[in-house]
Design a protein around this motif. Structure first.
Motif, mmCIF file in Angstrom:
data_model
loop_
_atom_site.group_PDB
_atom_site.id
_atom_site.type_symbol
_atom_site.label_atom_id
_atom_site.label_comp_id
_atom_site.label_asym_id
_atom_site.label_seq_id
_atom_site.Cartn_x
_atom_site.Cartn_y
_atom_site.Cartn_z
ATOM 1 N N THR A 44 -10.023 6.142 1.119
ATOM 2 C CA THR A 44 -9.540 5.395 0.387
ATOM 3 C C THR A 44 -10.106 5.568 -1.028
ATOM 4 O OG1 THR A 44 -10.624 3.613 1.878
ATOM 5 C CG2 THR A 44 -8.365 4.016 2.356
ATOM 6 N N THR A 45 -11.158 6.394 -1.490
ATOM 7 C CA THR A 45 -11.746 6.301 -2.372
ATOM 8 C C THR A 45 -12.355 8.056 -2.091
ATOM 9 O OG1 THR A 45 -14.352 5.839 -1.032
ATOM 10 C CG2 THR A 45 -12.545 3.820 -2.205
ATOM 11 N N LYS A 83 -2.893 6.615 -8.068
ATOM 12 C CA LYS A 83 -2.495 7.019 -6.914
ATOM 13 C C LYS A 83 -4.219 6.887 -6.871
ATOM 14 C CE LYS A 83 -4.434 11.382 -8.108
ATOM 15 N NZ LYS A 83 -4.832 12.802 -7.441
ATOM 16 N N ASN A 84 -4.301 6.389 -8.081
ATOM 17 C CA ASN A 84 -6.063 5.403 -8.709
ATOM 18 C C ASN A 84 -6.203 4.146 -8.701
ATOM 19 O OD1 ASN A 84 -7.110 8.857 -8.983
ATOM 20 N ND2 ASN A 84 -7.493 7.928 -7.167
ATOM 21 N N PRO A 86 -10.103 3.640 -6.105
ATOM 22 C CA PRO A 86 -9.603 3.630 -4.711
ATOM 23 C C PRO A 86 -8.416 4.820 -4.901
ATOM 24 C CG PRO A 86 -8.985 1.445 -6.280
ATOM 25 C CD PRO A 86 -10.202 2.527 -6.961
ATOM 26 N N GLN A 87 -8.031 5.560 -3.756
ATOM 27 C CA GLN A 87 -7.171 6.358 -3.258
ATOM 28 C C GLN A 87 -6.505 6.194 -3.227
ATOM 29 O OE1 GLN A 87 -8.604 10.232 -3.991
ATOM 30 N NE2 GLN A 87 -8.308 10.851 -1.667
ATOM 31 N N ILE A 88 -4.790 6.363 -2.915
ATOM 32 C CA ILE A 88 -3.960 5.520 -2.241
ATOM 33 C C ILE A 88 -3.830 6.308 -1.192
ATOM 34 C CG2 ILE A 88 -2.309 7.393 -3.695
ATOM 35 C CD1 ILE A 88 0.204 4.845 -3.138
ATOM 36 N N GLN A 89 -3.479 5.917 0.119
ATOM 37 C CA GLN A 89 -2.997 6.564 1.617
ATOM 38 C C GLN A 89 -1.808 6.853 1.321
ATOM 39 O OE1 GLN A 89 -5.773 3.795 4.254
ATOM 40 N NE2 GLN A 89 -6.472 5.995 5.047
ATOM 41 N N SER A 119 0.799 -1.055 0.525
ATOM 42 C CA SER A 119 0.257 0.042 0.193
ATOM 43 C C SER A 119 0.441 1.423 0.180
ATOM 44 C CB SER A 119 -1.218 0.268 1.084
ATOM 45 O OG SER A 119 -0.087 -0.540 2.251
ATOM 46 N N PRO A 160 -3.021 1.961 -4.398
ATOM 47 C CA PRO A 160 -3.739 2.626 -3.929
ATOM 48 C C PRO A 160 -4.193 0.832 -2.250
ATOM 49 C CG PRO A 160 -4.075 2.936 -5.239
ATOM 50 C CD PRO A 160 -4.080 2.258 -5.615
ATOM 51 N N THR A 199 -6.081 -3.405 -2.734
ATOM 52 C CA THR A 199 -6.669 -3.469 -5.005
ATOM 53 C C THR A 199 -5.513 -4.805 -5.321
ATOM 54 O OG1 THR A 199 -4.794 -2.274 -5.387
ATOM 55 C CG2 THR A 199 -7.208 -1.555 -5.211
#
Length: 747
Positions: free
Chosen positions: A406-407, A463-464, A444-447, A361, A365, A368
């Protein structure tokens, strides 16, 4: 002063083992000019921790680096012709200079630019030695050693007899204008003990050429910014670059900023390598690269792992630089001596497991398909799935029931924001309020846990990227990839009557992972009642996650854990206590758990230097060594499995093996003890011991009806059952909306 040197000796003794001479070391072929191992050149000693060229910086560099270390001193000249090791021609960073000489600032023209300050050449050596002390001139580094260490003369550094010595002469033309000669100073030393001399001035190098030849001192021509002007020829360095063969007439090598070799694009990703190294080698020139430090932000390609950057320059299969100029010489040493040439799927040394935290991670993201695939590619032993439930009963992998961070859920489902105090104090958009089809429609969105506090973004190009996985698909993926094991994490929402425990049991049974022993199955929870529900399946390893910091593990607590689990997941701060980025002490929690035959995993390890104590040299590899070799943990839970795998595949991770260099664990408290008492941060109270009653949780509630095909909301169970409390549709707070809006504005 005596106290300082005693503490410093203890620090060196506690952190560094004397190099061992192995019976036989297989020769490694390097793509350097002469085929030998690249050199590690310490800029001002260990200047990543101590003030540059201080005695402490030099001593620590020698003690922690590979045996052939080269010590670099930036030469500055005093009024009476004494050579000092200082990074700048000015003394502006010295804390006492402006107080002692408030009206002594001057302005000089240096390389065509007007510079104002307190210049070294305006003071005698005695004045500087008597009144000036060193400070750390990079603000992200430790300041507690400031004002405690005197300036070092060149002879002081030569006197400690470093394996090799490099003198950098940056401003000879400037000093010559003021009747000071670096060449004359070098002749007074007879070039003794000087292995390298570098300068960006062609005229200076030519003036000392015969002396250097007799002394067998290598001359290195330093390239500055391509648009800067070389003072002898009045040509831009970019023009000089076009004729490397001409440099060979007066130098044996070149020193360049690292972006001459691997430049970055506007998004901070690597461009294709230049041909500079190949061209220089063709001309018979060695190539040294500068600008390396663990606490510099550089290309996202390196995933905040400084060792990965060094390897990019020496172990890329096409070329190798002949050496590095670095502020953190142990990291360069371990990259060259320990982590290079790891071709193929080398076996790991020891039994410590590399366990992911939401897959890889740190690079994709979390949770995933791409994060899990990257983790497998990076050699993770155990991949993890934190199980959440959708409104229509689909179990899937996601770090939290709240999918806001995260989304892109807030752009589509803001009206579904609710308050569930049992899960978290803030509003959120929860997975159990969305159908699986709705969740699949989200990006999805990377943290990036340090994006707010330090601006540390993670891999923005991806990142997505990726898709979330159902629990069933995750288990099939783990079987197909033949990983050592899978970890199923069941956290707070298990108490909400969502049926997660039953869903996990069913998925594991259908995957037949409950009927085999080839792959490990770890069931993790912070709830002992969840773990007890899996007691009837002997092949499973149950892991109790202890989310609070603990300072001790008394036997009654360990005995209670043993009733529910075979392993624990502990926070890093429950093993080593940290105060103001210094490791101040070590607990005995691992030892107490091991006495009870309970395995210990530590979490969460990240690569960003802002999360790593100074004692670990701002280096994730040293942190790994400290927890694995020093504390004896049985596994590390990390968002960057490639870093952990690389360390465990290195022969230097085996401290029982005879070898010239080893990656050693840090000793908590040793670095801090070097500083004066009044400069040390205040002592922190120890964390409380684990109480046996904190291990025991009430039984799981009955499963609620969590959804129906017509999309109606699940009925709310009575409050005492522990199911989801009635939630007011309050929406996100204005602050949260603004913050998240900014994130999506930059997509």
């Amino acid at each position: 002063m005596l106290r300082f040197f005693i503490f410093f000796f203890l620090f060196i003794h506690s952190c560094v083992a004397a190099p061992k001479i192995p019976a036989a070391v297989p020769a490694t072929k390097w793509l350097t000019l002469n085929g030998q191992e690249p050199a590690v050149v310490a800029r001002g000693g260990f200047s990543g921790l101590f003030p540059e060229s201080s005695a402490s910086a030099n001593d620590l560099a020698i003690s922690t680096s590979s045996p052939g270390l080269t010590m670099l001193c930036n030469l500055q000249m005093t009024k009476d012709g004494v050579g000092l090791c200082l990074s700048d021609i000015r003394l502006d960073n010295a804390p006492t200079i402006s107080t002692l000489f408030p009206k002594a600032q001057k302005t000089y023209k240096v390389y065509g630019q007007d510079l104002k300050g307190w210049f070294v050449l305006d003071y005698s050596a005695d004045t500087i030695f008597s009144n000036v002390s060193l400070v750390q001139n990079i603000f992200s580094r430790p300041s507690i050693f400031d004002g405690q260490m005197p300036v070092s003369a060149v002879e002081d550094v030569l006197g400690i007899k470093p394996p090799k010595f490099w003198l950098s002469v940056q401003y000879d033309a400037f000093y010559m204008e003021h009747k000071l000669s670096a060449a004359a100073y070098l002749r007074s030393l007879r070039f003794r003990g000087i292995t390298f001399i570098s300068s960006p001035e062609i005229g200076f190098l030519k003036s000392i050429g015969m002396d250097a030849l007799r002394a067998k001192t290598k001359l290195i021509f330093e390239f500055k910014d391509p648009e800067a002007i070389e003072p002898t020829t009045n040509k831009k360095y970019s023009e000089i670059l076009k004729n490397l063969a001409a440099i060979k007439a007066f130098a044996s090598g070149v020193l360049v900023p690292k972006d001459y070799i691997w430049a970055l694009d506007s998004a901070n990703y690597l461009k294709p390598a230049s041909t500079f190294v190949a061209d220089a080698h063709k001309a018979g020139l060695e190539v040294y690269a500068s600008g390396f430090a663990n606490d510099y932000r550089t290309s996202y390609n390196y995933s905040y792992d400084p060792s990965a950057e060094y390897l990019q320059f020496v172990d890329n299969g096409q070329f190798s630089v002949d050496g590095f100029i670095t502020d953190f010489p142990p990291t360069a040493s371990q990259a060259i001596s320990c982590l290079s040439h790891q071709k193929g799927n080398l076996p790991k040394i020891g039994n410590a497991l590399v366990i992911t935290h939401n897959g890889a991670s740190g690079e994709y993201p979390g949770c995933t398909d791409l994060a899990y695939q990257k983790a497998v590619d990076d050699g993770a032993d155990v991949i993890d799935c934190s199980v959440q439930m959708s409104k229509d009963g689909m179990a899937f992998c996601h770090d939290s029931a709240d999918i806001t961070a995260t989304t892109n859920a807030m752009t589509t489902f803001m009206s579904r924001a609710t308050s569930v105090p049992e899960i978290q104090p803030t509003n959120g958009i929860f997975s159990f309020d969305l159908t699986w089809a709705e969740i699949q429609s989200l990006k999805p969105q990377i943290q990036s846990p340090f994006s707010t506090s330090g601006g540390f973004q993670r891999n923005p190009a991806n990142k997505n990227a990726g898709k979330f996985m159902t629990l069933v698909d995750f288990l099939e993926f783990g079987k197909a990839k033949a990983v050592t094991g899978v970890l199923i994490n069941i956290q707070a929402t298990s108490k909400k009557g969502l049926g997660i425990v039953d869903a996990v049991k069913s998925a594991l049974t259908n995957s037949t992972l409950d009927k085999q022993s080839t792959q490990k199955v770890l069931i993790q929870s912070d709830d002992s009642s969840v773990l007890s529900s899996f007691e009837a399946v002997p092949p499973y390893t149950r892991v109790l996650s202890i989310d609070k910091e603990i300072g001790d593990a008394p036997k009654p607590s360990v005995d209670e854990i043993k009733k529910h689990a075979e392993a624990v997941n502990l926070k890093r701060s429950s093993l080593d206590t940290i105060s103001e980025s210094f490791a101040t002490g070590k607990t005995n929690v691992v030892e107490e758990m091991h006495k009870g035959n309970i395995s210990v995993y530590v979490s969460v390890l990240r690569n960003e230097y802002i999360s790593i104590a100074f004692d670990y040299f701002s280096d994730p590899t040293v942190e790994l060594a400290t927890f694995i070799a020093g504390n004896g943990v049985d596994g590390v839970i990390t968002e960057f499995p490639a870093t952990a795998t690389r360390y465990l595949r290195s022969p230097c991770s085996d401290l029982n093996k005879d070898q010239p260099y080893a990656i050693l664990p840090a000793e908590a408290g040793a670095l801090l003890s070097v500083a004066a008492k009044e400069a040390q941060p205040p002592a922190i109270a120890p964390s409380p011991p684990l109480d046996a009653k904190d291990v025991i949780d009430p039984p799981l509630p009955p499963v609620a009806n969590i959804g129906s095909s017509d999309g109606e909301a699940p009925p709310h169970a009575p409050p005492h059952s522990g199911t989801i409390a009635t939630s007011a549709n309050l929406g996100l707070s204005l602050l949260a909306i603004l913050a998240l809006g900014v994130l999506f504005a930059v997509e």
